[in-house]
Design a protein around this motif. Structure first.
Motif, short mmCIF file in Angstrom:
data_model
loop_
_atom_site.label_atom_id
_atom_site.label_comp_id
_atom_site.label_asym_id
_atom_site.label_seq_id
_atom_site.Cartn_x
_atom_site.Cartn_y
_atom_site.Cartn_z
N ASP A 1 0.82 -1.22 0.00
CA ASP A 1 0.00 0.00 0.00
C ASP A 1 0.86 1.26 0.00
OD1 ASP A 1 -2.41 -1.46 0.05
OD2 ASP A 1 -2.26 -1.69 2.22
N ASN A 2 1.86 1.27 -0.86
CA ASN A 2 2.77 2.41 -1.05
C ASN A 2 3.53 2.81 0.21
OD1 ASN A 2 1.96 2.73 -3.78
ND2 ASN A 2 0.13 3.83 -3.11
N LYS A 3 3.82 1.83 1.05
CA LYS A 3 4.58 2.10 2.28
C LYS A 3 6.01 1.59 2.22
CE LYS A 3 0.45 1.96 5.22
NZ LYS A 3 -0.21 1.26 6.35
N PHE A 4 6.38 0.93 1.09
CA PHE A 4 7.70 0.32 1.00
C PHE A 4 8.76 1.33 0.57
CE2 PHE A 4 10.81 -2.13 -1.67
CZ PHE A 4 11.49 -2.69 -0.61
N VAL A 5 8.50 2.06 -0.52
CA VAL A 5 9.44 3.08 -1.00
C VAL A 5 9.16 4.38 -0.27
CG1 VAL A 5 10.26 4.35 -3.01
CG2 VAL A 5 9.63 1.96 -3.25
N LEU A 6 10.17 4.92 0.39
CA LEU A 6 9.98 6.10 1.23
C LEU A 6 9.69 7.35 0.42
CD1 LEU A 6 12.81 5.47 3.87
CD2 LEU A 6 10.37 4.92 4.03
N ASP A 7 10.42 7.53 -0.69
CA ASP A 7 10.23 8.70 -1.55
C ASP A 7 9.75 8.20 -2.91
OD1 ASP A 7 10.18 11.17 -2.66
OD2 ASP A 7 12.34 11.53 -2.57
N ASN A 8 8.43 8.19 -3.08
CA ASN A 8 7.82 7.54 -4.24
C ASN A 8 7.90 8.43 -5.48
OD1 ASN A 8 6.46 5.73 -5.78
ND2 ASN A 8 4.51 5.92 -4.73
N ASN A 9 9.07 8.40 -6.16
CA ASN A 9 9.22 9.14 -7.42
C ASN A 9 10.12 8.33 -8.37
OD1 ASN A 9 12.16 10.09 -7.24
ND2 ASN A 9 11.32 10.85 -5.29
N PRO A 10 10.07 8.64 -9.66
CA PRO A 10 10.82 7.84 -10.65
C PRO A 10 12.32 7.76 -10.36
CG PRO A 10 9.25 9.27 -11.76
CD PRO A 10 9.23 9.65 -10.31
N PHE A 11 12.92 8.86 -9.88
CA PHE A 11 14.36 8.85 -9.62
C PHE A 11 14.73 7.80 -8.57
CE2 PHE A 11 18.04 10.41 -7.17
CZ PHE A 11 18.99 10.43 -8.19
N THR A 12 13.90 7.66 -7.53
CA THR A 12 14.16 6.67 -6.48
C THR A 12 14.16 5.26 -7.06
OG1 THR A 12 13.11 8.09 -4.82
CG2 THR A 12 13.38 5.77 -4.26
N TYR A 13 13.18 4.99 -7.92
CA TYR A 13 13.10 3.65 -8.52
C TYR A 13 14.31 3.37 -9.41
CZ TYR A 13 8.30 3.19 -6.87
OH TYR A 13 7.19 3.08 -6.08
N ILE A 14 14.76 4.38 -10.13
CA ILE A 14 15.93 4.20 -11.00
C ILE A 14 17.18 3.91 -10.17
CG2 ILE A 14 17.48 5.37 -12.61
CD1 ILE A 14 15.03 6.89 -13.68
#
Length: 425
Positions: free
Chosen positions: A131-144
């Protein structure tokens, strides 16, 4: 002889050192994620299988969580394509060491693409499942950034596996996976211990039964892993010089543990994809994927067994190419008694491989699926159900290491002809 022992000890030290170093790297956490949120979704069966058979793991999101899964998947694809599917790959597969190096480069390029895709996709899926609690800063750069780190860890694993293969003992992929499984043993023992307690008392009868079953399983696996069919081979000149009978050793389990690893990699994909989408549990697609691609259901276990059987046949012919063997016989002026050189020899080896693949495949299916069926009636955790496959991989890696040690010991005695010109590995 003393020199051979030094070489073996050095290779053994390199192998153990790399496995330990790999496990140390697995303690380096990926920044920007919430590991407490990961704990709630880490029991996903796809993630469990991916972590168990890729030398990675998702109990915590570390540099080595992805393991070498992308490289294994790339190997599957390239091996399928070189089987008369892509002519260029087929040609390279027949060019000896030079061709293998070209195929290895293509495999690693494909593995790079798969690693980036898989790492970002798994991160997105985990974030969705939590429920969107895993990635702290939910933006494309973080995923990259996370994708790059996981990909880097995966390729560090690939490089370390190559070092084991070239400078250590055994196949680097198998050894790293076996090391990863052994590292998970304490957790598995803890789960099993909880099951074997009755009213807070230790169930000694159950413990004895489990130990007995493990000993029997190891013995049977060892017997299957070391058993071989010896096909007599005659050389026009060698027998007259040495007086020794030569033979072509064909193991019952020619592909070793690779069918289980391949099947696990493919089987884990649908379960991971399912986590990307928030489908209602009542939806047809959710129920279909959950039932078919889940090792905790009867249909899932059957499909898993069929995949193992399929890859046993496929990998037997990929690893022991009858056409190449027939060409090697002609080049070495060798032949199988009663069989004409060339195509008749190739066809004869094909028939033998088919006869060996069936019992070998059935054995792999039984040793992999029977513990799943038993565990599904005892606990909801998948780790215990994968214990049969885990024992097989560890035993297979040990047998492979022992065979290489034996080969290094015998190398000086038999010279370089059999070891270099007629390698069956």
């Amino acid at each position: 002889m003393k020199k051979n022992k030094q070489i073996i000890l050095k290779r053994l030290a390199v192998t153990i050192g790399i496995v330990v170093f790999y496990q140390i790297l697995s303690l380096i956490m990926i920044p920007g994620v919430n590991n407490s949120a990961l704990a709630k979704v880490s029991q996903n069966s796809g993630l469990t299988m991916l972590g168990m058979f890729s030398a990675g793991g998702f109990s915590q999101y570390s540099l080595m969580s992805l393991g070498i899964s992308s490289y294994i998947t790339a190997q599957i694809v390239i091996q399928l394509l070189q089987s008369e599917v892509v002519p260029k790959f087929t040609q390279w597969s027949k060019e000896g060491k030079t061709g293998r190096e070209k195929l290895d480069k293509v495999t690693k390029v494909l593995a790079l693409i798969l690693s980036i895709t898989e790492s970002i996709s798994i991160t997105l899926g985990l974030n969705s499942m939590s429920d969107n609690k895993f990635v702290l800063d939910n933006n494309p750069f973080t995923y990259i950034v996370i994708g790059i780190l996981l990909t880097a860890g995966s390729f560090i694993g690939v490089w370390l596996s190559d070092q084991i293969t070239s400078k250590g003992l055994g196949s680097g992929v198998s050894v790293l996976i076996a090391g990863g499984i052994i590292a998970k043993f304490p957790n598995m023992i803890g789960i099993l211990g909880g099951i074997l307690r009755i009213n807070e008392k230790v169930n000694w009868a159950g413990i004895i039964e489990v130990i007995f079953m493990i000993i029997v399983a190891v013995f049977v696996i060892f017997w299957f892993s070391t058993s071989e069919l010896r096909v007599p081979v005659q050389y026009a000149q060698r027998e007259s010089i040495t007086g020794k009978q030569s033979y072509l050793p064909l193991k019952i389990l020619i592909p070793g543990v690779m069918p289980i690893i391949f099947a696990s990699q493919i089987f884990s994909i649908p379960q991971i994809i399912l986590g990307f989408f928030k489908l209602s549990e009542r939806s047809t697609w959710h129920r279909l994927i959950t039932d078919i691609f889940n090792l905790q259901t009867g249909s899932g276990v059957i499909l898993y067994g069929l995949l193992i059987l399929f890859f046993t046949y496929l990998y037997s012919f990929v690893q022991m190419d009858p056409g190449k063997l027939a060409e090697s016989f002609q080049r070495l002026n060798a032949y199988i008694p009663g069989v004409y050189p060339g195509n008749p020899t190739s066809n004869y080896i094909v028939r033998i491989l088919k006869k060996l693949a069936f019992p070998g495949g059935i054995f792999l299916v039984v040793i992999s699926c029977l513990p799943l069926i038993i565990a599904n009636n005892l606990t909801s955790t998948l780790q215990l159900g994968l214990s049969g496959s885990s024992i097989l991989i560890i035993t297979g890696a040990i047998v492979e290491v022992s065979r290489q040690i034996k080969g290094l010991t015998m190398k000086q005695e038999y010279g370089s002809l059999l070891n270099n010109e007629f390698s069956l590995e």
